[in-house]
Design an enzyme around this catalytic site. Structure first.
Site, short mmCIF file in Angstrom:
data_model
loop_
_atom_site.label_atom_id
_atom_site.label_comp_id
_atom_site.label_asym_id
_atom_site.label_seq_id
_atom_site.Cartn_x
_atom_site.Cartn_y
_atom_site.Cartn_z
CG HIS A 30 33.37 99.47 10.76
ND1 HIS A 30 34.12 98.88 11.77
CD2 HIS A 30 32.16 98.87 10.79
CE1 HIS A 30 33.38 97.97 12.38
NE2 HIS A 30 32.18 97.95 11.82
CG ASP A 88 30.86 99.58 21.99
OD1 ASP A 88 29.72 99.20 21.69
OD2 ASP A 88 31.89 99.09 21.49
NE ARG A 132 24.14 95.46 21.32
CZ ARG A 132 24.91 95.88 20.32
NH1 ARG A 132 26.01 96.55 20.54
NH2 ARG A 132 24.58 95.62 19.08
CB SER A 192 28.01 99.31 19.12
OG SER A 192 29.15 98.50 19.17
CE LYS A 223 33.10 99.31 18.32
NZ LYS A 223 32.43 98.11 18.78
N1 URA Z 1 30.16 95.52 15.60
C1 URA Z 1 30.25 96.39 16.64
O1 URA Z 1 31.29 96.97 16.89
N2 URA Z 1 29.15 96.60 17.39
C2 URA Z 1 27.97 95.99 17.15
O2 URA Z 1 27.02 96.24 17.84
C3 URA Z 1 27.91 95.10 16.07
C4 URA Z 1 29.01 94.88 15.31
#
Ligand code: URA
Length: 448
Positions: A82, A161, A168, A183, A187
């Site tokens: 990621h 999320d 957010r 967050s 995932k």
């Molecule tokens: N990417 C995400 O998936 N979540 C965040 O809070 C910031 C970047």
């Protein structure tokens, strides 16, 4: 306990228990808690922070609000990468098939571009027919058969999320490290991984520009991964200038195919290999960096990684001949024009943020989630800080829809590319490696 009381406690510097976070997020995902209350709580977290147990509890609560990729029955290791994103960061596209060609399952879940950063899903969707919206069942079957799927976050993954992130974004509370860590990791952990490699960008074009905060985010996410039995390693990589030459969508796919054919820009290759080595190490298919490197080189040299990419493209609805004749399938812009050096000197800065924003202005990025993307436009950035240039020399190729867009892009590039006299300091391309054991400063890297 009412939601108002939880907000009050956080506002006053207190903490919520794991049970409180779990119940709150379950009720939020079910639509029983209004957005305005979660906005107030997110702002309280922004100022007051969260302790480690709270971050763990929030991550688990968001993870449990949805489903997971059912891959536990696979005998091969399952590893994803990621990146916190940036300009020209197309690493996922060559990396996923390279690692899959080395015998590791790669269920790669990527995001869309927003603000000045590009998104892997948008780039992949510049391939005609390519479908990134696979259901979890279809994605799991593809990973089982091909060793890799390139997908987006579905409605089934961490829905709490998904809702909170959108909130957010609209309430200036994205940049809270505990919220970012929870967050991202909720995932990633839903992918059923055995290992995870994080690419946390640092520099002017990064989502979190300072090294200190990038390291804090890395350590927080590593601790979350370890708590869930997913070995997590982070590389801190440079985003003080665009990565590679191509910045856009279709042209980034073209550049990714070049990497898979053994070419491509040196900085892009270096970051791709560095992350690939870490993926093979956390997968435990190789025990040393040198052996991991050699395996990745073999996957490229033999054509196995390129063939794997083509297989994935076909499985997800793209054309069978893409890697043989990418120009035939990928959109190209009607206007190609040069941005030339306004003076002679040494390139001081190639600012990623204004370049990213200029791509959005060309139509290649989005400012709102619902905006559509023009795959054909973008820039080929031919210079790097430290390069000596002569007045009139072409520095950037602009790919645009019309002459007015070319002129607008020229103005933006005139601000983004700074030419002076001094030789700027070189920045390490891969500056730190962070594991559960601590932070290693890396001497290697060094593209500038
Ligand atoms: N990417 C995400 O998936 N979540 C965040 O809070 C910031 C970047």
């Amino acid at each position: 306990m009412t939601v108002v009381e939880l907000i009050e406690r956080k506002r006053d510097g207190g903490r919520l228990s794991a049970a409180e976070w779990r119940e709150l997020m379950a009720r939020y995902a079910a639509g029983e808690v209004p957005d305005y209350q979660l906005s107030a709580l997110a702002m309280a977290v922004f100022f007051r922070g969260m302790d480690d147990d709270e971050i763990v509890a929030l991550t688990a609560a968001m993870l449990e609000s949805g489903k997971r990729l059912a891959l536990d029955h696979l005998t091969v290791p399952r590893v994803d990468k990621h990146s916190t994103g940036g300009v020209g960061d197309k690493v996922s596209i060559p990396l996923a098939p390279m690692v899959a060609a080395c015998g590791v399952a790669v269920p790669m879940m990527s995001g869309r571009g927003l603000g000045h950063t590009g998104g892997t899903l948008d780039k992949l969707e510049s391939i005609p027919g390519f479908n990134t919206r696979l259901s979890l069942d279809v994605a799991a079957r593809q990973v089982e058969h091909l060793g890799c799927a390139l997908i987006g976050q579905t409605a089934e993954i961490a829905p709490a999320d998904r809702r909170l992130y959108a909130l957010r974004d609209a309430t200036a509370t994205v940049e809270a490290i505990p919220l970012i860590a929870a967050s991202i990791m909720s995932k990633k952990l839903a992918e059923g991984l055995t290992g995870l490699v994080l690419d946390v960008k640092s520099g002017a074009g990064a989502f979190i520009p300072t090294l200190e905060r990038a390291l804090t985010l890395a350590k927080t996410m590593i601790a979350l991964g370890q708590r869930h039995g997913c070995e997590t390693v982070t590389l801190i990589t440079d985003m003080d200038q665009p990565l590679g030459v191509a910045c856009g969508n279709a042209i980034e796919v073209l550049e990714s195919i070049e990497v898979l054919k053994g070419g491509g820009p040196e900085d892009l290759r270096a970051v791709t290999f560095a992350l690939g080595e870490e993926m093979l190490l956390v997968a435990k298919v190789e025990a040393t960096r040198a052996a991991a490197r050699a395996r990745l080189e073999r996957a490229l040299g033999s054509g196995a990684a390129l063939a794997k990419f083509q297989e994935i493209v076909v499985a997800q609805g793209g054309p069978a001949g893409l890697v043989d004749a990418p120009e035939r399938y990928l959109a190209s812009a009607p206007q190609r024009a040069a941005f030339v050096a306004p003076r002679s000197g040494v390139v001081q800065r190639v600012e990623p943020r204004p370049i990213g924003r200029a791509i959005t202005a060309l139509g290649g990025g989005r400012t709102r989630v619902e905006d559509s993307i023009d795959p054909a436009v973008g820039f080929l950035v031919h210079v790097r800080p430290g390069d000596t240039v002569r007045a009139g020399e072409p520095l950037v190729t602009i790919l645009a829809r019309d002459a007015a867009a070319v002129e607008e892009a020229r103005t933006a590039l005139g601000r983004a590319i700074v030419i002076g006299e001094a030789v700027p300091p070189r920045r390490a391309l891969v500056s730190h490696r962070v594991t559960a054991r601590g932070v290693e400063e890396l001497a290697a890297g060094g593209a500038s």
